[in-house]
Design a protein around this motif. Structure first.
Motif, short mmCIF file in Angstrom:
data_model
loop_
_atom_site.label_atom_id
_atom_site.label_comp_id
_atom_site.label_asym_id
_atom_site.label_seq_id
_atom_site.Cartn_x
_atom_site.Cartn_y
_atom_site.Cartn_z
N VAL A 1 -1.57 40.49 -115.98
CA VAL A 1 -1.70 39.23 -114.94
C VAL A 1 -2.89 38.44 -115.40
O VAL A 1 -2.76 37.27 -115.64
CB VAL A 1 -1.56 39.51 -113.54
CG1 VAL A 1 -1.81 38.25 -112.89
CG2 VAL A 1 -0.20 40.13 -113.44
N ARG A 2 -4.02 39.13 -115.59
CA ARG A 2 -5.27 38.24 -115.82
C ARG A 2 -5.14 37.97 -117.03
O ARG A 2 -5.50 36.73 -117.48
CB ARG A 2 -6.46 39.53 -115.74
CG ARG A 2 -7.65 38.78 -115.81
CD ARG A 2 -8.84 39.78 -115.68
NE ARG A 2 -8.67 40.59 -114.39
CZ ARG A 2 -8.45 41.98 -114.36
NH1 ARG A 2 -8.41 42.62 -115.70
NH2 ARG A 2 -8.49 42.50 -113.35
N GLU B 1 1.48 29.87 -116.38
CA GLU B 1 1.49 29.46 -114.84
C GLU B 1 2.46 30.23 -114.17
O GLU B 1 2.78 29.92 -112.90
CB GLU B 1 2.01 28.06 -114.78
CG GLU B 1 1.09 27.04 -115.36
CD GLU B 1 1.35 25.55 -115.20
OE1 GLU B 1 2.17 25.52 -114.26
OE2 GLU B 1 0.86 24.89 -116.05
N GLN B 2 3.10 31.08 -114.81
CA GLN B 2 4.11 32.05 -114.18
C GLN B 2 4.34 33.21 -114.97
O GLN B 2 3.87 33.39 -116.24
CB GLN B 2 5.46 30.97 -114.17
CG GLN B 2 6.90 31.96 -113.64
CD GLN B 2 7.93 30.82 -113.32
OE1 GLN B 2 7.71 29.60 -112.94
NE2 GLN B 2 8.89 31.43 -113.92
N ALA C 1 3.09 41.04 -108.33
CA ALA C 1 3.30 39.67 -107.48
C ALA C 1 1.84 39.24 -106.76
O ALA C 1 1.59 38.12 -106.91
CB ALA C 1 4.43 40.03 -106.44
N LYS C 2 1.23 40.47 -106.06
CA LYS C 2 0.15 40.06 -105.36
C LYS C 2 -0.90 39.51 -106.33
O LYS C 2 -1.57 38.47 -106.06
CB LYS C 2 -0.11 41.34 -104.68
CG LYS C 2 -1.78 40.97 -103.96
CD LYS C 2 -1.79 42.37 -102.93
CE LYS C 2 -2.85 42.26 -101.84
NZ LYS C 2 -4.21 42.33 -102.66
N GLN D 1 -3.92 34.75 -108.40
CA GLN D 1 -4.42 33.76 -109.51
C GLN D 1 -4.00 32.59 -109.68
O GLN D 1 -4.19 31.65 -110.56
CB GLN D 1 -4.35 34.66 -110.97
CG GLN D 1 -5.00 35.97 -110.81
CD GLN D 1 -5.93 36.21 -111.86
OE1 GLN D 1 -6.34 35.39 -112.42
NE2 GLN D 1 -6.13 37.50 -112.08
N GLY D 2 -2.81 32.16 -108.75
CA GLY D 2 -2.30 31.11 -108.43
C GLY D 2 -0.95 30.99 -109.42
O GLY D 2 -0.49 29.61 -109.85
#
Length: 331
Positions: free
Chosen positions: A42-43, A51-52, A68-69, A74-75
């Motif tokens: 995710v990072r 963005e997704q 998901a969290k 991280q927006g």
């Protein structure tokens, strides 16, 4: 290269796939097996301008809420396949923002029949049992209410299932009928072979057709229930999007609303609706000029004459010829 003007192409908003390890891993090198790998992935996507996140079928169910969290912190938005051994309801309750592919919604009601959805079972189960799902039953209505209450976006890609459920060897589904003649010969041969269809047992043709119709009907029910739909294709986007839009009309969505789904509605989902998606003062002029009226006949959306991308103007016929596809408007 596109933004610099060196290449021709659309505006791209990037989504990064995360899948789990295993024999059915999806089209990505980003495979996660534990919490650390999930958080690192995710990072990494955040740092590289995505963005997704798109979660794929082999992600372990216990890692899905962790992804998901972290993404939300991280927006980033969270979309995807519902991972194997999870229901769509669990996917939503654990933080998904968007579900891709309408079959994933049907599988929510078939968990007693199929849990491992990494395989083609995620299609065949729906082909065999989708027709029997009562879209007005309490369980379906409760689930759709959950989607609406949580502002879940659904990307149905119903056009993909048209040829999958209706095509069979030597008899292609109708999805490419309007455009097959425009493709290079090798592509035409492949499409006309009907090879993309699901294997069906003798006598299942009508059943598969009814199950496919149930998917189209579901798209209409979702829209009328106030669930936000976006127009994805899971296919050759520039060529197959018009068919997706036609199928939304077939689902009972008025053509004007279908055009909104594909323009301002998509911009809204990706938080670009203050600049993109409308013809209005102050908006970026990303436009197509169509020789027809798709608010009456959605098929006219294929008759693009001119494409305007901000400050660049393109002749659509020349763009098609550049990639060996016959123009939509044969002279």
């Amino acid at each position: 290269g596109i933004e610099a003007g060196k290449d021709i192409g659309p505006r791209i908003i990037r989504a990064g796939i995360i899948d789990g390890k295993g024999p059915f891993a999806g089209p990505t090198k980003v495979l996660v097996d534990n919490e650390k790998e999930a958080l690192d992935a995710v990072r990494m996507y955040k740092e590289t301008g995505h963005e997704q996140i798109k979660i794929y079928s082999s992600v372990k169910p216990e890692l899905m809420p962790i992804i998901a969290k972290a993404a939300h912190e991280q927006g980033l938005r969270v979309s995807g396949h519902v991972p194997a051994f999870m229901t769509a309801r669990q996917f939503v309750e654990n933080g998904a923002d968007e579900i891709q592919h309408v079959n994933m919604l049907f599988l929510n009601f078939m968990f007693d029949k199929v849990q491992d959805t990494r395989t083609p079972a995620r299609f065949t189960a729906v082909a065999e049992h989708g027709a029997a799902l009562d879209l007005s039953s309490p369980q379906v209505r409760d689930f759709i209410q959950l989607l609406k209450d949580r502002d879940i976006v659904v990307d149905p890609t119903v056009g993909t299932f048209e040829d999958m459920f209706l095509g069979r060897p030597g008899v292609p589904g109708p999805g490419f009928a309007a455009i097959v003649d425009r493709f290079p010969t090798t592509w035409q041969r492949q499409i006309r072979s009907g090879a993309g269809g699901l294997e069906m047992k003798p006598g299942q043709q009508a059943l598969f057709r009814d199950s496919y119709q149930a998917m189209v009907n579901m798209v209409g029910v979702l829209h009328r229930s106030g669930v936000h739909i976006v127009a994805g294709t899971d296919n050759l986007a520039g060529m197959t999007l018009p068919r997706e839009l036609e199928l939304y009309v077939e689902a009972g969505i008025p053509p004007k609303d279908v055009l909104r789904i594909a323009t301002s509605g998509s911009a809204e989902v990706m938080k670009r609706d203050s600049e993109y998606g409308r013809v209005a003062p102050g908006y970026v002029s990303d436009l197509i000029l169509v020789d027809g009226d798709p608010t009456i006949n959605m098929a006219d959306i294929r008759k693009v004459r001119t494409t305007i991308r901000g400050d660049r103007l393109y002749d659509a016929d020349a763009l098609f010829r550049a990639v060996s596809i016959q123009p939509a408007t044969k002279q």
